[in-house]
Design a protein around this motif. Structure first.
Motif, PDB file in Angstrom:
ATOM      1  N   GLY A 234       0.929  -0.953  -0.014  1.00 32.70           N
ATOM      2  CA  GLY A 234       0.105  -0.133  -0.039  1.00 32.70           C
ATOM      3  C   GLY A 234       0.751   1.330   0.008  1.00 32.70           C
ATOM      4  N   LEU A 235       2.064   1.190  -0.669  1.00 37.04           N
ATOM      5  CA  LEU A 235       2.866   2.176  -0.684  1.00 37.04           C
ATOM      6  C   LEU A 235       2.870   3.149  -1.816  1.00 37.04           C
ATOM      7  N   GLY A 236       2.523   4.251  -2.239  1.00 41.02           N
ATOM      8  CA  GLY A 236       2.533   4.765  -3.407  1.00 41.02           C
ATOM      9  C   GLY A 236       3.170   6.138  -3.218  1.00 41.02           C
ATOM     10  N   ILE A 237       4.107   6.429  -4.306  1.00 43.04           N
ATOM     11  CA  ILE A 237       4.978   7.502  -4.154  1.00 43.04           C
ATOM     12  C   ILE A 237       5.000   8.011  -5.703  1.00 43.04           C
ATOM     13  N   SER A 238       4.669   9.382  -5.781  1.00 39.49           N
ATOM     14  CA  SER A 238       4.444  10.086  -7.109  1.00 39.49           C
ATOM     15  C   SER A 238       5.645  11.006  -7.293  1.00 39.49           C
ATOM     16  N   ASN A 239       6.167  11.816  -6.060  1.00 39.85           N
ATOM     17  CA  ASN A 239       7.003  12.836  -6.282  1.00 39.85           C
ATOM     18  C   ASN A 239       8.481  12.261  -6.655  1.00 39.85           C
ATOM     19  N   LYS A 240       9.230  12.976  -7.490  1.00 38.19           N
ATOM     20  CA  LYS A 240      10.486  12.114  -8.188  1.00 38.19           C
ATOM     21  C   LYS A 240      11.394  12.037  -6.832  1.00 38.19           C
ATOM     22  N   TYR A 241      11.539  13.072  -6.168  1.00 37.69           N
ATOM     23  CA  TYR A 241      12.554  13.375  -5.116  1.00 37.69           C
ATOM     24  C   TYR A 241      12.363  12.324  -4.188  1.00 37.69           C
ATOM     25  N   THR A 242      11.300  12.061  -3.693  1.00 35.37           N
ATOM     26  CA  THR A 242      10.791  10.926  -2.469  1.00 35.37           C
ATOM     27  C   THR A 242      10.984   9.805  -3.103  1.00 35.37           C
TER      28      THR A 242
END
Length: 279
Positions: A234-242
């Motif tokens: 359930g982990l979603g990351i959209s920010n490129k730096y993160t």
């Protein structure tokens, strides 16, 4: 040879068998080149990098160097070795220049084994000078040369590397290798002081050196691992730096586990294969 094999082979071949087991991307097509450490030739032939496998060209060059360089030195008279090393460095630069001028396949200038002999040769030259001309090295063992070299290289990156293709293809790696040789010798024999000493001898940096091979080996496979695992937890990351920070963290953790569970225990076996033995 055994000491190098203990350091490099286990996690490399373990990774390959794991990738074959899960049928990762085009690993079956690349398997003969990967297992034989000849991927650099395949990438040159195709004229392109190979996604997650693209970085392994440098490991191929390294292994080819390890295999053939000592054998060559066995057949060269001791008094001619330094001339041979210098000739290899010069030949590499000339070969890079020739490929740049006469071929459109720019990868051959970077990925071919002989075109990397300028950097590998500088390492060999440092080893020879350390053994036979240590007094000469002491004369140039001044941190001012390192600081000048670092500043000049940074300037070259901004002024030349970005805009001058010939410099980027032919001389950039050579310049970087020269600065690296100066840093390695100073760190090994002269020692740094103040901020440089604190940085280079910091426990985090030292440990990073120990697990650096794992970080190198695994890092381009981390995006696929992340994309596979993130929905399941359930982990979603959209920010490129993160996303970048997450990949760096994941790579570090994987390399740490690899070192702790596999590499470190195997490296202890090196005590049975010393560089020299008592007569």
């Amino acid at each position: 040879y055994i000491r190098r094999a203990l350091r490099i082979f286990p996690i490399y071949y373990l990774l390959l068998f794991l990738l074959l087991g899960i049928n990762f991307a085009n690993v079956r097509e690349l398997a003969p080149w990967l297992f034989s450490y000849t991927l650099n030739f395949y990438e040159i032939y195709k004229g392109t990098y190979l996604d997650s496998f693209s970085h392994l060209w440098s490991l191929s060059v390294e292994e080819q160097f390890y295999l053939f360089w000592p054998m060559l030195l066995l057949f060269i008279p001791a008094k001619r070795i330094v001339l041979f090393i210098i000739s290899a460095i010069a030949f590499s630069i000339l070969l890079r220049t020739g490929f740049y001028i006469f071929t459109e396949n720019w990868l051959i200038s970077s990925l071919f084994t002989l075109t990397n002999m300028h950097a590998l040769g500088l390492g060999a030259l440092l080893a020879w000078l350390t053994l036979h001309k240590h007094s000469f090295l002491k004369k140039i063992n001044n941190p001012i040369w390192i600081y000048i070299g670092v500043v000049l290289y940074i300037l070259s990156v901004y002024l030349l590397r970005r805009n001058v293709l010939w410099y980027r293809v032919v001389l950039d790696d050579l310049f970087f290798a020269i600065v690296s040789v100066l840093i390695i010798y100073r760190a090994s024999y002269g020692g740094f002081r103040f901020a440089a000493k604190w940085i280079l001898e910091h426990p985090i940096v030292v440990y990073g050196g120990k697990i650096s091979y794992g970080m190198y080996l695994y890092h381009l496979f981390m995006p696929q691992l992340f994309y596979y695992c993130s929905p399941k937890i359930g982990l979603g990351i959209s920010n490129k730096y993160t996303f970048f920070i997450a990949l760096c963290t994941l790579t570090y953790v994987m390399a740490h586990l690899s070192w702790t569970l596999i590499e470190k225990p195997l490296n202890r076996l090196k005590i049975y294969f010393p560089y020299t033995s008592k007569q």
